[in-house]
Write a protein that holds these residues in place. Structure first.
Motif, PDB file in Angstrom:
ATOM      1  N   ARG A  32      81.293  57.202  52.753  1.00  0.00           N
ATOM      2  CA  ARG A  32      82.387  56.514  53.456  1.00  0.00           C
ATOM      3  C   ARG A  32      83.759  57.038  53.032  1.00  0.00           C
ATOM      4  N   SER A  33      83.838  57.596  51.843  1.00  0.00           N
ATOM      5  CA  SER A  33      85.117  58.139  51.379  1.00  0.00           C
ATOM      6  C   SER A  33      85.263  59.629  51.681  1.00  0.00           C
ATOM      7  N   GLY A  34      84.274  60.196  52.397  1.00  0.00           N
ATOM      8  CA  GLY A  34      84.361  61.593  52.795  1.00  0.00           C
ATOM      9  C   GLY A  34      83.817  62.571  51.786  1.00  0.00           C
ATOM     10  N   GLN A  35      83.194  62.092  50.724  1.00  0.00           N
ATOM     11  CA  GLN A  35      82.616  62.987  49.731  1.00  0.00           C
ATOM     12  C   GLN A  35      81.236  63.465  50.189  1.00  0.00           C
ATOM     13  N   SER A  36      80.773  64.541  49.595  1.00  0.00           N
ATOM     14  CA  SER A  36      79.474  65.101  49.967  1.00  0.00           C
ATOM     15  C   SER A  36      78.347  64.245  49.410  1.00  0.00           C
ATOM     16  N   VAL A  37      77.265  64.178  50.171  1.00  0.00           N
ATOM     17  CA  VAL A  37      76.065  63.451  49.773  1.00  0.00           C
ATOM     18  C   VAL A  37      74.895  64.423  49.850  1.00  0.00           C
ATOM     19  N   THR A  38      74.056  64.444  48.860  1.00  0.00           N
ATOM     20  CA  THR A  38      72.936  65.379  48.846  1.00  0.00           C
ATOM     21  C   THR A  38      71.905  64.972  49.885  1.00  0.00           C
ATOM     22  N   PRO A  39      71.089  65.921  50.360  1.00  0.00           N
ATOM     23  CA  PRO A  39      70.006  65.570  51.291  1.00  0.00           C
ATOM     24  C   PRO A  39      69.073  64.519  50.710  1.00  0.00           C
ATOM     25  N   GLU A  40      68.816  64.568  49.419  1.00  0.00           N
ATOM     26  CA  GLU A  40      67.942  63.585  48.788  1.00  0.00           C
ATOM     27  C   GLU A  40      68.550  62.186  48.830  1.00  0.00           C
ATOM     28  N   GLN A  41      69.863  62.105  48.598  1.00  0.00           N
ATOM     29  CA  GLN A  41      70.539  60.806  48.673  1.00  0.00           C
ATOM     30  C   GLN A  41      70.500  60.240  50.089  1.00  0.00           C
ATOM     31  N   ALA A  42      70.731  61.109  51.055  1.00  0.00           N
ATOM     32  CA  ALA A  42      70.703  60.660  52.452  1.00  0.00           C
ATOM     33  C   ALA A  42      69.312  60.198  52.849  1.00  0.00           C
ATOM     34  N   ALA A  43      68.290  60.953  52.429  1.00  0.00           N
ATOM     35  CA  ALA A  43      66.913  60.581  52.760  1.00  0.00           C
ATOM     36  C   ALA A  43      66.541  59.250  52.118  1.00  0.00           C
ATOM     37  N   GLY A  44      66.937  59.060  50.869  1.00  0.00           N
ATOM     38  CA  GLY A  44      66.659  57.805  50.191  1.00  0.00           C
ATOM     39  C   GLY A  44      67.335  56.635  50.873  1.00  0.00           C
ATOM     40  N   HIS A  45      68.550  56.852  51.358  1.00  0.00           N
ATOM     41  CA  HIS A  45      69.276  55.786  52.029  1.00  0.00           C
ATOM     42  C   HIS A  45      68.613  55.438  53.357  1.00  0.00           C
ATOM     43  N   ARG A  46      68.153  56.449  54.108  1.00  0.00           N
ATOM     44  CA  ARG A  46      67.482  56.176  55.382  1.00  0.00           C
ATOM     45  C   ARG A  46      66.183  55.419  55.160  1.00  0.00           C
ATOM     46  N   ALA A  47      65.411  55.805  54.140  1.00  0.00           N
ATOM     47  CA  ALA A  47      64.155  55.108  53.842  1.00  0.00           C
ATOM     48  C   ALA A  47      64.417  53.666  53.443  1.00  0.00           C
ATOM     49  N   ALA A  48      65.443  53.451  52.631  1.00  0.00           N
ATOM     50  CA  ALA A  48      65.774  52.098  52.195  1.00  0.00           C
ATOM     51  C   ALA A  48      66.234  51.240  53.373  1.00  0.00           C
ATOM     52  N   LEU A  49      67.004  51.843  54.273  1.00  0.00           N
ATOM     53  CA  LEU A  49      67.501  51.096  55.426  1.00  0.00           C
ATOM     54  C   LEU A  49      66.356  50.700  56.354  1.00  0.00           C
ATOM     55  N   GLY A  54      63.206  46.418  58.500  1.00  0.00           N
ATOM     56  CA  GLY A  54      61.874  45.946  58.871  1.00  0.00           C
ATOM     57  C   GLY A  54      61.583  44.568  58.301  1.00  0.00           C
ATOM     58  N   ARG A  55      61.940  44.354  57.056  1.00  0.00           N
ATOM     59  CA  ARG A  55      61.723  43.053  56.416  1.00  0.00           C
ATOM     60  C   ARG A  55      62.604  41.973  57.048  1.00  0.00           C
ATOM     61  N   ALA A  56      63.829  42.335  57.399  1.00  0.00           N
ATOM     62  CA  ALA A  56      64.726  41.364  58.030  1.00  0.00           C
ATOM     63  C   ALA A  56      64.209  40.957  59.408  1.00  0.00           C
ATOM     64  N   TYR A  57      63.693  41.921  60.163  1.00  0.00           N
ATOM     65  CA  TYR A  57      63.157  41.600  61.488  1.00  0.00           C
ATOM     66  C   TYR A  57      61.903  40.738  61.368  1.00  0.00           C
TER      67      TYR A  57
END
Length: 239
Positions: A32-49, A54-57
């Motif tokens: 959100r602040s424009g800094q770089s995010v590693t592919p691993e961080q992005a993948a982990g965030h997508r999996a967590a989301l 799914g649990r909320a639904y």
């Protein structure tokens, strides 16, 4: 407010380990602040989301729809000249079976798997979707996890028939939710009539060749279920 379903466009299915809250918050703040995010961080965030939603639904009785494997804005020239959603999207053919089973299993083993509809843009993955949907039935509602209708580039004569043939042979056609319309144009609604004609033609041929019983009442019930009753019960009157 009466919402019945959520819809997610998923370009990449990520099924790695879900990071802890500190790591997830750090990656989100960095992005959100424009800094770089590693592919691993992005993948982990997508999996967590995916897992959290799914649990909320499941807790709220909402349907989770997933449109999977899209290449977005493949033509940078078209994107720069016209913008997004201007004809520059296409099919993604990356792995689906492994990540999808992991993501669904995480929710299912905790009793937190919502009713789901899985739409794949790569038609070669139709058997994967039908078989995976069958893996996660639990008897709570007919067709709790669904292989969704032929979508986008597959929303054609051959695409619709191929999807329904695969579902009939690998999954269960009688619990199918049938066609849907996500367009904002009233003129797109005739696709439902087109779908019904294709469905009735296929079922009629299967009856003539002996693949289905020559029982008009049973076949009428099958068609009515796919074209109306299944979706009404699934979205409007879930048990």
């Amino acid at each position: 407010h009466g919402c019945r379903a959520a819809d997610h466009g998923i370009n990449h299915l990520d099924a790695g380990a879900i990071p802890g809250a500190t790591s997830l918050d750090g990656a989100l703040k960095a992005a959100r602040s424009g800094q770089s995010v590693t592919p691993e961080q992005a993948a982990g965030h997508r999996a967590a989301l995916f897992d959290a939603l799914g649990r909320a639904y499941a807790a709220r009785g909402l349907v989770m729809q997933c449109h999977i494997n899209v290449v977005r804005n493949g033509s940078s020239r078209l994107l720069q000249a016209v913008g997004p959603d201007a004809g520059g999207d296409s099919l993604r053919d990356t792995d689906m079976a492994g990540p999808l089973n992991i993501l669904l299993d995480r929710l299912d083993r905790d009793g937190q798997l919502p009713r789901m509809v899985l739409y794949g843009l790569d038609p070669s993955r139709n058997p994967v979707l039908a078989a995976t949907a069958g893996t996660f039935q639990d008897g709570s509602v007919p067709g709790k996890v669904q292989a969704g209708a032929a979508w986008w580039f597959n929303d054609t004569l051959d695409g619709m028939e191929s999807q329904m043939r695969t579902l009939a042979q690998v999954g269960l056609l009688s619990t199918f939710l049938g066609m849907l319309t996500d367009s904002r144009s009233f003129l797109s609604f005739p696709r439902h009539e087109y779908f019904r004609r294709l469905l009735c033609g296929m079922i009629g041929r299967w009856s003539e060749t002996g693949h289905l019983p020559d029982d008009a009442e049973a076949l009428n019930q099958l068609v009515r279920g796919i074209c109306y009753e299944n979706a009404k019960a699934w979205f409007m009157d879930p048990q």
